[in-house]
Design an enzyme around this catalytic site. Structure first.
Site, PDB file in Angstrom:
ATOM      1  NE  ARG A 179      -0.409  47.183  23.752  1.00  0.00           N
ATOM      2  CZ  ARG A 179       0.401  47.296  24.832  1.00  0.00           C
ATOM      3  NH1 ARG A 179       1.305  48.262  24.906  1.00  0.00           N
ATOM      4  NH2 ARG A 179       0.319  46.426  25.803  1.00  0.00           N
ATOM      5  CB  SER A 229      -5.599  42.258  23.450  1.00  0.00           C
ATOM      6  OG  SER A 229      -5.045  41.475  24.469  1.00  0.00           O
ATOM      7  CD  GLU A 299      -3.350  46.044  21.341  1.00  0.00           C
ATOM      8  OE1 GLU A 299      -3.951  46.070  22.438  1.00  0.00           O
ATOM      9  OE2 GLU A 299      -2.312  45.387  21.158  1.00  0.00           O
TER      10      GLU A 299
HETATM   11  C1  LIG Z   1      -1.196  35.486  20.290  1.00  0.00           C
HETATM   12  C2  LIG Z   1      -0.844  36.963  20.287  1.00  0.00           C
HETATM   13  C3  LIG Z   1      -0.393  37.564  21.438  1.00  0.00           C
HETATM   14  C4  LIG Z   1      -0.074  38.933  21.458  1.00  0.00           C
HETATM   15  N1  LIG Z   1       0.383  39.481  22.596  1.00  0.00           N
HETATM   16  C5  LIG Z   1       0.712  40.798  22.605  1.00  0.00           C
HETATM   17  C6  LIG Z   1       1.210  41.412  23.806  1.00  0.00           C
HETATM   18  O1  LIG Z   1       1.404  40.767  24.834  1.00  0.00           O
HETATM   19  N2  LIG Z   1       1.509  42.732  23.776  1.00  0.00           N
HETATM   20  C7  LIG Z   1       1.334  43.490  22.641  1.00  0.00           C
HETATM   21  O2  LIG Z   1       1.626  44.711  22.680  1.00  0.00           O
HETATM   22  N3  LIG Z   1       0.866  42.931  21.496  1.00  0.00           N
HETATM   23  C8  LIG Z   1       0.561  41.623  21.453  1.00  0.00           C
HETATM   24  N4  LIG Z   1       0.080  41.055  20.297  1.00  0.00           N
HETATM   25  C9  LIG Z   1      -0.150  41.897  19.111  1.00  0.00           C
HETATM   26  C10 LIG Z   1       1.059  41.979  18.145  1.00  0.00           C
HETATM   27  O3  LIG Z   1       1.888  40.841  18.263  1.00  0.00           O
HETATM   28  C11 LIG Z   1       1.861  43.239  18.405  1.00  0.00           C
HETATM   29  O4  LIG Z   1       1.087  44.394  18.151  1.00  0.00           O
HETATM   30  C12 LIG Z   1       3.121  43.303  17.526  1.00  0.00           C
HETATM   31  O5  LIG Z   1       3.927  44.363  17.978  1.00  0.00           O
HETATM   32  C13 LIG Z   1       2.807  43.499  16.045  1.00  0.00           C
HETATM   33  O6  LIG Z   1       4.020  43.266  15.324  1.00  0.00           O
HETATM   34  P1  LIG Z   1       3.984  42.754  13.814  1.00  0.00           P
HETATM   35  O7  LIG Z   1       5.379  42.726  13.326  1.00  0.00           O
HETATM   36  O8  LIG Z   1       3.240  41.485  13.713  1.00  0.00           O
HETATM   37  O9  LIG Z   1       3.196  43.949  13.135  1.00  0.00           O
HETATM   38  P2  LIG Z   1       2.068  43.889  12.013  1.00  0.00           P
HETATM   39  O10 LIG Z   1       0.877  43.154  12.532  1.00  0.00           O
HETATM   40  O11 LIG Z   1       2.649  43.410  10.740  1.00  0.00           O
HETATM   41  O12 LIG Z   1       1.704  45.437  11.910  1.00  0.00           O
HETATM   42  C14 LIG Z   1       1.105  46.106  12.994  1.00  0.00           C
HETATM   43  C15 LIG Z   1       1.230  47.612  12.763  1.00  0.00           C
HETATM   44  O13 LIG Z   1       2.607  47.963  12.804  1.00  0.00           O
HETATM   45  C16 LIG Z   1       2.987  48.574  11.569  1.00  0.00           C
HETATM   46  N5  LIG Z   1       4.371  48.160  11.284  1.00  0.00           N
HETATM   47  C17 LIG Z   1       4.897  46.917  11.299  1.00  0.00           C
HETATM   48  N6  LIG Z   1       6.218  46.967  11.032  1.00  0.00           N
HETATM   49  C18 LIG Z   1       6.525  48.277  10.840  1.00  0.00           C
HETATM   50  C19 LIG Z   1       7.709  48.990  10.529  1.00  0.00           C
HETATM   51  N7  LIG Z   1       8.886  48.384  10.361  1.00  0.00           N
HETATM   52  N8  LIG Z   1       7.641  50.338  10.408  1.00  0.00           N
HETATM   53  C20 LIG Z   1       6.475  50.987  10.560  1.00  0.00           C
HETATM   54  N9  LIG Z   1       5.313  50.368  10.866  1.00  0.00           N
HETATM   55  C21 LIG Z   1       5.343  49.030  10.995  1.00  0.00           C
HETATM   56  C22 LIG Z   1       1.983  48.117  10.552  1.00  0.00           C
HETATM   57  O14 LIG Z   1       1.871  49.061   9.491  1.00  0.00           O
HETATM   58  C23 LIG Z   1       0.722  48.052  11.401  1.00  0.00           C
HETATM   59  O15 LIG Z   1       0.156  49.332  11.544  1.00  0.00           O
HETATM   60  C24 LIG Z   1      -0.226  39.696  20.266  1.00  0.00           C
HETATM   61  C25 LIG Z   1      -0.674  39.075  19.089  1.00  0.00           C
HETATM   62  C26 LIG Z   1      -0.968  37.715  19.084  1.00  0.00           C
HETATM   63  C27 LIG Z   1      -1.417  37.059  17.802  1.00  0.00           C
END
Ligand SMILES: Cc1cc2nc3c(=O)[nH]c(=O)nc-3n(C[C@H](O)[C@H](O)[C@H](O)COP(=O)(O)OP(=O)(O)OC[C@H]3O[C@@H](n4cnc5c(N)ncnc54)[C@H](O)[C@@H]3O)c2cc1C
Length: 315
Positions: A179, A229, A299
């Protein structure tokens, strides 16, 4: 003209009106449905727009934050005093070549990307189908599930830094760990990523996606607002089990609660504020530490100002 009017004019020179939002409630953009207003938000469609807005922020000394789909974000009740660059949906082109090379822009949703990859009969991305974020968020977090993670499939990533410089990093240079990545450490923005996959059997790929999504339905509180998580997996333990064994199943502070279905998920149960959520995080960390001597590390990412001394709680 005041500086914020000049900044807004600058945004209007880069974006169409429909791509610019002011005083935008972040609760509309996060899976937790929590967060006050961002002063500004833009929804770019192209690398050129992203580059120009980074340079605009630099010249106006305007703080900016890159977000994807907001599925791993807790935003303060006070919102964000700056510009949110939301890369989700609009910036989502995907190209697939004969030899299994996939090039995709940061804003593509993981679910859509995994469907495209499956359609081309390529295997290796099934793990990503149920992760509710963008590719940008997934690379930044080195997201993973069920034995798969971004690091296994990524060849290279094109990023833009805070000075507006565009560079391409190979897999090793991205320092993808559990992560974590160099994008987090150096505050870089992912523009696009190139991945490689092997040919597979289409039906088997679709069956695996279906199987993993069913597992999620069964184990995770997908009917509630969460950021997945909340804590990283501590070495040698499972965060959810530690929280459950600490007697915290269903434990609630304000509108925020530990999920009854999966203790690793803290949920917005009843109109939780960011303060409720942060206080719950602190309490869970404190109690688990007291019972097991393990300090859980969040996380979920925090954005904006929190009036708590949460850093003392190991965050
Ligand atoms: C129901 C549920 C289930 C999930 N299951 C998992 C799982 O199985 N495995 C897992 O790893 N995660 C899981 N997650 C967490 C989440 O979906 C992941 O961390 C996902 O990768 C975040 O992506 P996002 O686009 O929503 O990022 P955001 O929430 O918008 O941002 C998260 C971080 O990434 C950065 N970021 C986003 N886009 C960019 C970019 N283009 N360039 C630079 N930085 C950027 C942001 O600044 C921030 O620090 C889950 C979440 C939920 C709600």
């Amino acid at each position: 003209m005041k500086d914020f009017d000049l900044f807004l004019n600058g945004l209007k020179n880069i974006f169409l009106d429909k791509q610019i939002k002011q005083k935008e409630p972040m609760s509309k953009h996060t899976s937790l449905q929590i967060g006050g207003d961002a002063d500004y938000m833009v929804l770019p469609y192209s690398i050129d727009e992203i580059k120009r807005v980074v340079l605009l922020c630099k010249s106006h000394n305007m703080p900016f934050y890159i977000m994807g789909n907001g599925s791993n974000l807790l935003v303060s009740d006070l919102g964000y005093p700056g510009l949110i660059v939301k890369l989700s949906g609009g910036f989502s082109n995907v190209e697939v070549s004969e030899d299994g090379i996939v090039r995709a822009q940061a804003g593509v949703l993981m679910s859509k990307l995994s469907n495209v990859i499956a359609r081309y009969e390529l295997t290796g991305f099934e793990f990503g189908a149920g992760i509710p974020g963008t590719l940008g968020g997934a690379v930044t977090m080195n997201a993973g599930a069920y034995g798969g993670e971004i690091k296994q499939v990524l060849l290279s990533a094109t990023i833009i830094d805070r000075e507006g410089e565009v560079q391409t990093f190979n897999n090793e240079a991205l320092q993808l760990g559990y992560r974590s990545s160099i994008l987090q450490k150096q505050d870089l923005c992912l523009l696009e990523a190139t991945m490689r996959f092997n040919k597979g059997d289409k039906q088997e790929i679709l069956d695996r996606i279906h199987e993993l999504n069913s597992l999620r339905q069964e184990k995770q509180p997908l009917d509630m607002h969460s950021a997945g998580s909340t804590f990283k997996r501590p070495e040698g333990y499972f965060a959810g089990k530690l929280i459950c064994d600490s007697g915290l199943k269903g434990f609630q502070i304000g509108g925020a609660a530990v999920s009854e279905k999966h203790c690793g998920f803290l949920v917005n149960k009843e109109n939780a504020t960011a303060k409720d959520f942060m206080t719950l995080i602190k309490e869970v960390i404190r109690i688990v530490d007291e019972k097991y001597g393990v300090i859980l590390e969040p996380e979920v990412k925090f954005l904006g100002t929190f009036d708590t001394d949460y850093r003392k709680a190991g965050i």
